[in-house]
Motif scaffolding. Structure first.
Motif, mmCIF file in Angstrom:
data_model
loop_
_atom_site.group_PDB
_atom_site.id
_atom_site.type_symbol
_atom_site.label_atom_id
_atom_site.label_comp_id
_atom_site.label_asym_id
_atom_site.label_seq_id
_atom_site.Cartn_x
_atom_site.Cartn_y
_atom_site.Cartn_z
ATOM 1 N N ALA A 9 0.835 -0.940 -0.053
ATOM 2 C CA ALA A 9 -0.090 -0.076 -0.080
ATOM 3 C C ALA A 9 0.794 1.193 0.124
ATOM 4 N N GLU A 10 2.210 1.132 0.333
ATOM 5 C CA GLU A 10 3.114 2.461 0.406
ATOM 6 C C GLU A 10 4.129 1.953 -0.359
ATOM 7 N N PRO A 11 4.307 2.405 -1.562
ATOM 8 C CA PRO A 11 5.633 2.175 -2.391
ATOM 9 C C PRO A 11 6.711 2.426 -2.113
ATOM 10 N N PHE A 12 7.258 3.663 -1.105
ATOM 11 C CA PHE A 12 8.292 3.844 -0.907
ATOM 12 C C PHE A 12 8.939 3.064 0.306
ATOM 13 N N GLN A 153 10.135 10.454 -15.530
ATOM 14 C CA GLN A 153 9.903 9.280 -15.957
ATOM 15 C C GLN A 153 9.893 8.025 -14.989
ATOM 16 N N TRP A 154 11.064 8.061 -13.925
ATOM 17 C CA TRP A 154 10.774 7.083 -12.678
ATOM 18 C C TRP A 154 9.668 7.422 -12.077
ATOM 19 N N LEU A 155 9.106 8.666 -11.801
ATOM 20 C CA LEU A 155 7.845 8.768 -10.993
ATOM 21 C C LEU A 155 6.647 8.272 -11.899
ATOM 22 N N TYR A 156 6.701 8.500 -13.077
ATOM 23 C CA TYR A 156 5.607 8.037 -14.067
ATOM 24 C C TYR A 156 5.344 6.314 -13.893
ATOM 25 N N LEU A 157 6.781 5.748 -13.768
ATOM 26 C CA LEU A 157 6.600 4.374 -13.549
ATOM 27 C C LEU A 157 5.884 4.038 -11.954
ATOM 28 N N VAL A 158 6.247 4.823 -11.336
ATOM 29 C CA VAL A 158 5.738 4.540 -9.848
ATOM 30 C C VAL A 158 4.074 4.820 -10.061
ATOM 31 N N GLN A 159 3.695 5.712 -10.682
ATOM 32 C CA GLN A 159 2.065 5.853 -10.793
ATOM 33 C C GLN A 159 1.520 5.054 -11.721
ATOM 34 N N THR A 229 -2.975 11.243 -1.886
ATOM 35 C CA THR A 229 -3.316 9.818 -1.297
ATOM 36 C C THR A 229 -2.267 9.486 -0.151
ATOM 37 N N ASP A 230 -2.266 8.418 0.304
ATOM 38 C CA ASP A 230 -1.397 7.839 1.283
ATOM 39 C C ASP A 230 0.012 7.708 0.716
ATOM 40 N N ALA A 231 0.042 7.530 -0.412
ATOM 41 C CA ALA A 231 1.459 7.180 -1.136
ATOM 42 C C ALA A 231 1.903 8.478 -1.324
ATOM 43 N N GLY A 232 0.985 9.542 -1.920
ATOM 44 C CA GLY A 232 1.318 10.956 -2.259
ATOM 45 C C GLY A 232 1.859 11.220 -0.844
ATOM 46 N N THR A 233 1.188 11.443 0.165
ATOM 47 C CA THR A 233 1.582 11.995 1.318
ATOM 48 C C THR A 233 3.071 11.506 1.897
ATOM 49 N N ARG A 234 3.289 10.384 1.893
ATOM 50 C CA ARG A 234 4.573 9.505 2.138
ATOM 51 C C ARG A 234 5.463 10.182 1.113
ATOM 52 N N LEU A 235 5.313 10.388 -0.145
ATOM 53 C CA LEU A 235 6.413 10.870 -0.845
ATOM 54 C C LEU A 235 6.484 12.433 -0.773
ATOM 55 N N ALA A 236 5.753 13.173 -0.406
ATOM 56 C CA ALA A 236 5.883 14.625 0.145
ATOM 57 C C ALA A 236 6.597 14.557 1.418
ATOM 58 N N GLU A 237 6.236 13.641 2.218
ATOM 59 C CA GLU A 237 7.296 13.593 3.478
ATOM 60 C C GLU A 237 8.676 13.571 3.324
#
Length: 251
Positions: A9-12, A153-159, A229-237
């Motif tokens: 649920a949390e890719p990072f 490009q790498w963030l697109y892959l995550v998305q 999203t939760d994943a976006g929030t973790r990335l922002a952090e």
């Protein structure tokens, strides 16, 4: 290592960080997951699929699945392609931990017409980086544009696997004044800023005040990000921690 439900649920956590920021980022895990996901999409949509599934990491195969609008491109000349190859090699020499990221299969093409842009990427054109003639005015400019677009490009892959922001979230204006950007694009801009700071610190040839500007720009991007999203929030952090750490080093 078997991924737990929380990691999925949390890719990072699963990927052990963020590309271009964390040296132990699991790039091969992401690529394998993207290849499998594209293979599945191809089967479901009736596309003739190449073998093995990893072949969906080819730029041409990725583009076929997207079936997006035509790109405003022309082929790069052999001289320009050689300049791209040489620049990627120099970046890898400066930051060896980036070498696997720089080796992502990408088609580099000439952005034409450029309409004032120096380079461009789009989720509709996965693994395609468009470079205007202005990107080749200097080695430093080309390095920056390549890192900029490869971050995207790498963030697109995550998305392709995880959603970073609510698709219905209100669009925002970037600190640069560019309007109509989705919140995940704002995260992408902050990601680029943090990566470019690492590049300029390694190369020691950034314009005066460039690092301070990027720190301020990246933080301003994060302040405007919403609907994550939760994943976006973790990335922002993670981006905020990177930018704050870089800010401390610059003071």
């Amino acid at each position: 290592m078997m991924p737990t439900p929380d990691m999925l649920a949390e890719p990072f956590s699963l990927l052990n960080g963020v590309p271009f920021l964390d040296e132990r980022f699991r790039h091969s895990t992401l690529l394998a997951a993207v290849a499998a996901g594209r293979y599945h999409v191809a089967l479901q949509s009736g596309h003739h699929h190449p073998r093995p599934p990893q072949a969906w990491l080819w730029p041409s195969a990725a583009l076929m699945l997207r079936n997006g609008p035509p790109m405003p491109v022309q082929p790069l000349t052999p001289v320009r392609l050689a300049a791209v190859t040489a620049s990627l090699e120099k970046i890898g020499n400066l930051l060896p931990e980036w070498v696997p990221l720089l080796a992502l299969p990408v088609r580099y093409a000439l952005l034409s017409p450029s309409r004032g842009a120096i380079s461009a990427s789009s989720r509709m054109w996965p693994q395609h980086v468009l470079l205007a003639e202005a990107a080749f005015v200097s080695e430093r400019e080309l390095r920056e544009q390549l890192v900029h677009e490869l971050c995207h490009q790498w963030l697109y892959l995550v998305q392709e696997l995880w959603t970073l922001a609510d698709p219905q979230a209100e669009e925002v204006t970037l600190p640069s004044g560019t309007p109509g950007r989705a919140p995940d694009e704002v995260l992408g801009a902050a990601h680029v800023a943090a990566a470019l700071i690492r590049l300029y610190r390694a190369s020691c040839d950034g314009p005066r005040g460039r690092i301070e500007h990027l720190i301020g720009y990246g933080n301003a991007c994060l302040e405007s990000a919403h609907g994550l999203t939760d994943a976006g929030t973790r990335l922002a952090e993670r981006l905020g921690a990177a930018l704050n750490g870089l800010e401390e080093r610059s003071s």
